[in-house]
Design a protein around this motif. Structure first.
Motif, short mmCIF file in Angstrom:
data_model
loop_
_atom_site.label_atom_id
_atom_site.label_comp_id
_atom_site.label_asym_id
_atom_site.label_seq_id
_atom_site.Cartn_x
_atom_site.Cartn_y
_atom_site.Cartn_z
N ARG A 101 0.84 -1.21 0.00
CA ARG A 101 0.00 0.00 0.00
C ARG A 101 0.87 1.25 0.00
O ARG A 101 0.62 2.22 -0.70
N SER B 159 2.24 1.85 -3.39
CA SER B 159 1.18 2.33 -4.26
C SER B 159 0.92 3.82 -3.99
O SER B 159 0.79 4.62 -4.92
N GLU C 196 -2.42 2.45 -8.67
CA GLU C 196 -2.68 1.08 -8.21
C GLU C 196 -1.64 0.17 -8.84
O GLU C 196 -1.32 0.31 -10.04
N GLU D 202 -4.19 -5.74 -9.04
CA GLU D 202 -5.65 -5.86 -9.07
C GLU D 202 -5.99 -7.35 -9.06
O GLU D 202 -5.11 -8.18 -9.33
#
Ligand code: PGA
Length: 317
Positions: free
Chosen positions: A42, A45, A51, A54
């Motif tokens: 995270r 990111s 992002e 996925e």
């Protein structure tokens, strides 16, 4: 937060997650907890503002940006690994630069010793400078190189030396010269009226011969200065005169000149590796000295000396 806050650890974590296709398996492989891996992902990111992964059909996949990061981080981590390996190699001396400055006589032997060293240590960048004693002393004074080779190291109280190879100085004459007909040993007096080709001032060979002449009360009155070993060798071969020269210069081509047996010759000399006490011997230079210790005997069986383990001041030898 800027992209420059990305850590190598985060890149490693990201690499592992993509390779494994799973956060939990990546955590296992990296000995981290699953929440730690998720937090690192995270953070990464957020730092990049995109992002990175996925889920498609319940499968973890990199996004297009993630794919790009995957390639870039593989490069970055591979370069980092190379850097680590390179530093290790430099520290153990199998990589790095080695600069040697040697007197011209040693030029007939040292390149051969370096040939095998270069093959054994291809990552070592070698440079070799050749000059007469005076020129090499000047390089020594400004500490331009890692190691020096001299027959007569500089008169510097800080010089440290290791003798390693014999460098006998012999008398040579043209092939058809009258004195060469007699096979027995000659006295130098018989040669003192001959023309002698002498090395230039600043030459160690020239200096040793001059010292020998004055120690033995000989005077030469027909001399010619020729400023290189090669010039002297060719001069004698073409009957310009006689000379006192390092045996190494004539070793492989004894058919062109005659080595005379003269009382008091050869002048026994040897080459020393030299360095200044205050300068650190680089890991590569240490490896080179060890290499000589190990291989000199087989490369130069007639001239190799047993290299002492301790560097010693020249004056004490
Ligand atoms: P040089 O070499 O005559 O070229 O100065 C001297 C030496 O062997 O020390």
């Amino acid at each position: 937060m800027a992209k420059s806050h990305i850590t190598f650890r985060q890149l490693e974590v990201f690499q592992e997650v993509i390779r494994e296709g799973s956060v939990s398996r990546a955590a296992e492989r990296l000995y981290l907890t699953q929440p730690t891996v998720s937090i690192q992902l995270r953070k990464l990111s957020t730092l990049l503002g995109v992002e990175l992964i996925e889920y498609r059909n319940n499968q973890l996949q990199p996004t297009d940006e993630g794919l790009m990061l995957f390639a870039a981080s593989a490069d970055i981590l591979a370069r980092l690994k190379e850097l680590e390996n390179g530093i290790d190699q430099i520290q153990i001396g199998s990589r790095g630069r080695l600069s040697l400055a040697i007197v011209t006589t040693a030029n007939y032997v040292v390149p051969k010793l370096l040939g095998m060293f270069g093959r054994m240590y291809p990552e070592v960048e070698l440079s070799l400078f050749t000059g007469n004693r005076q020129e090499i002393i000047q390089r020594y004074m400004r500490q331009a190189d890692d190691l020096y080779v001299f027959s007569q190291p500089p008169a510097d109280p800080d010089v440290l030396t290791l003798p390693f190879l014999k460098n006998p100085l012999v008398v040579i004459a043209p092939k058809n010269h009258l004195v060469t007909e007699k096979r027995s040993q000659t006295n130098f007096e018989k040669l003192s009226q001959e023309r002698f080709l002498l090395r230039e001032s600043g030459s160690g060979t020239g200096g040793s011969f001059q010292n020998w002449l004055s120690r033995n009360d000989h005077l030469l009155n027909n001399t010619l200065t020729v400023a290189s070993n090669e010039g002297i060798f060719l001069g004698v071969a073409s009957e310009m005169g006689m000379a006192v020269i390092s045996e190494h210069v004539i070793r492989s081509r004894k058919e062109s000149v005659v080595e005379l047996e003269v009382k008091g010759f050869p002048i026994e000399g040897q080459w020393y590796l030299a360095r200044k006490r205050q300068t650190r011997l680089s890991p590569v230079a240490k490896v080179f000295v060890e290499y000589l210790r190990e291989h000199l005997e087989s490369l130069e069986p007639d001239y190799a000396l047993e290299i002492p383990h301790k560097w010693a001041p020249y004056s004490l030898l």
